[in-house]
Write a protein that holds these residues in place. Structure first.
Motif, PDB file in Angstrom:
ATOM      1  N   LYS A 128      47.930  43.796  33.290  1.00 20.34           N
ATOM      2  CA  LYS A 128      46.760  42.993  33.649  1.00 20.34           C
ATOM      3  C   LYS A 128      47.094  41.505  33.680  1.00 20.34           C
ATOM      4  O   LYS A 128      46.496  40.751  34.444  1.00 20.34           O
ATOM      5  N   LYS A 153      42.252  53.182  34.091  1.00 23.45           N
ATOM      6  CA  LYS A 153      41.421  53.352  35.284  1.00 23.45           C
ATOM      7  C   LYS A 153      41.158  52.020  35.982  1.00 23.45           C
ATOM      8  O   LYS A 153      40.752  51.042  35.361  1.00 23.45           O
ATOM      9  N   GLY A 154      41.430  52.001  37.290  1.00 17.49           N
ATOM     10  CA  GLY A 154      41.154  50.818  38.088  1.00 17.49           C
ATOM     11  C   GLY A 154      42.212  49.743  38.045  1.00 17.49           C
ATOM     12  O   GLY A 154      42.053  48.687  38.669  1.00 17.49           O
ATOM     13  N   ILE A 155      43.301  49.987  37.330  1.00 18.47           N
ATOM     14  CA  ILE A 155      44.382  48.987  37.256  1.00 18.47           C
ATOM     15  C   ILE A 155      45.510  49.465  38.170  1.00 18.47           C
ATOM     16  O   ILE A 155      46.268  50.382  37.832  1.00 18.47           O
ATOM     17  N   ASP A 156      45.617  48.854  39.333  1.00 16.60           N
ATOM     18  CA  ASP A 156      46.460  49.380  40.401  1.00 16.60           C
ATOM     19  C   ASP A 156      47.952  49.355  40.099  1.00 16.60           C
ATOM     20  O   ASP A 156      48.706  50.166  40.641  1.00 16.60           O
TER      21      ASP A 156
END
Length: 268
Positions: A128, A153-156
């Motif tokens: 992040k 989740k949602g961290i590409d």
């Protein structure tokens, strides 16, 4: 029941049960039940039902970790889901994250492994902070993996694998390999404080000398690390010399309490 009434009741309840940090734990429980952060306690006009608080207090009374009771915990700059079956993120591990970020900034698009990832708090925190990085989090436990999946989740730029670190996993070579592996000696497990018995033994037990997983990582992952790449490990507070003996030229970094805590090894 107002928040102040709930806090008074909860604090007195925990104090009567000889729970350490009763006031802080009571505050966390009351705010969690009210759906607010601790910092909003004095400004909030929310009310809470005693029946919502009592089950949480009883779990604390039974020495269940506060983090499990709340279901989540702050670590570095994020909040992570935690619960039964996953190691609880700890403040000293934030120092490992800080160092990993500093090392990763030396690379343009660093590839990073987080071995024995647990909740993913280390690898996800780095990912992040550095969007140019690609992070691979590897965790063996199915229970822990469920939390890892939630947290990632949602961290590409985070890729998660349920696998034993001994498995042959097809990954690009790494610039940085991070791990907070099990490192407590087997014979020392039973002498740990009661709250630690709730945490998964497989996340704590590092074998007879506490070094089993460092040996695995050295044998299995040295070839997967690029030249000039870096190993970064969290270690036990008396393991510095052992890590130096195992890896040779290792830098041992002390934590905020003055204990051996991080090993940094550069692959020449």
């Amino acid at each position: 029941m107002t928040l102040k009434e709930a806090l008074k009741f909860s604090t007195e309840y925990l104090e009567e049960k000889n729970i350490d940090e009763a006031d802080f734990k009571a505050l966390c429980i009351v705010c969690s039940a009210a759906g607010i952060t601790n910092s909003k306690f004095f400004s909030s006009t929310e009310e809470v039902d005693l029946n919502e608080i009592l089950p949480l207090l009883k779990r604390i009374e039974n020495r269940e970790p506060l983090q499990y009771v709340l279901g989540k915990w702050d670590f570095y700059e994020s909040e992570f889901f935690v619960g039964e079956g996953v190691l609880i993120p700890r403040p000293e591990t934030e120092e490992l994250v800080e160092l990993a970020i500093k090392e990763a900034e030396k690379f343009t698009s660093p590839v990073i492994y987080d071995l024995c990832a647990g909740s993913g708090c280390i690898g996800i925190s780095v990912a992040k902070k550095l969007e140019s990085s690609t992070v691979f989090c590897i965790e063996k436990s199915e229970q822990a993996f469920e939390y890892l999946k939630q947290n990632a989740k949602g961290i590409d730029n985070v890729n998660i694998f349920i696998a034993d670190i001994c498995d042959d996993i097809d990954l690009p070579k790494a610039d940085i390999i991070i791990s907070n592996p099990p490192y407590i000696k087997t014979d020392d497990i039973n002498s740990l404080e009661k709250e630690l018995f709730f945490e998964p033994r497989m996340a704590l037990d590092g074998g007879q000398d506490g070094l089993d997983f460092y040996r695995i990582i050295k044998d299995k992952y040295t070839s997967k690390l690029n030249d000039c790449g870096v190993f970064l490990f969290e270690i036990g507070n008396e393991q510095g010399n052992d890590i130096i003996s195992l890896f040779g030229d290792a830098e041992i970094i002390k934590d905020i309490y003055g204990n051996d805590r991080i090993a940094r090894i550069i692959k020449e």
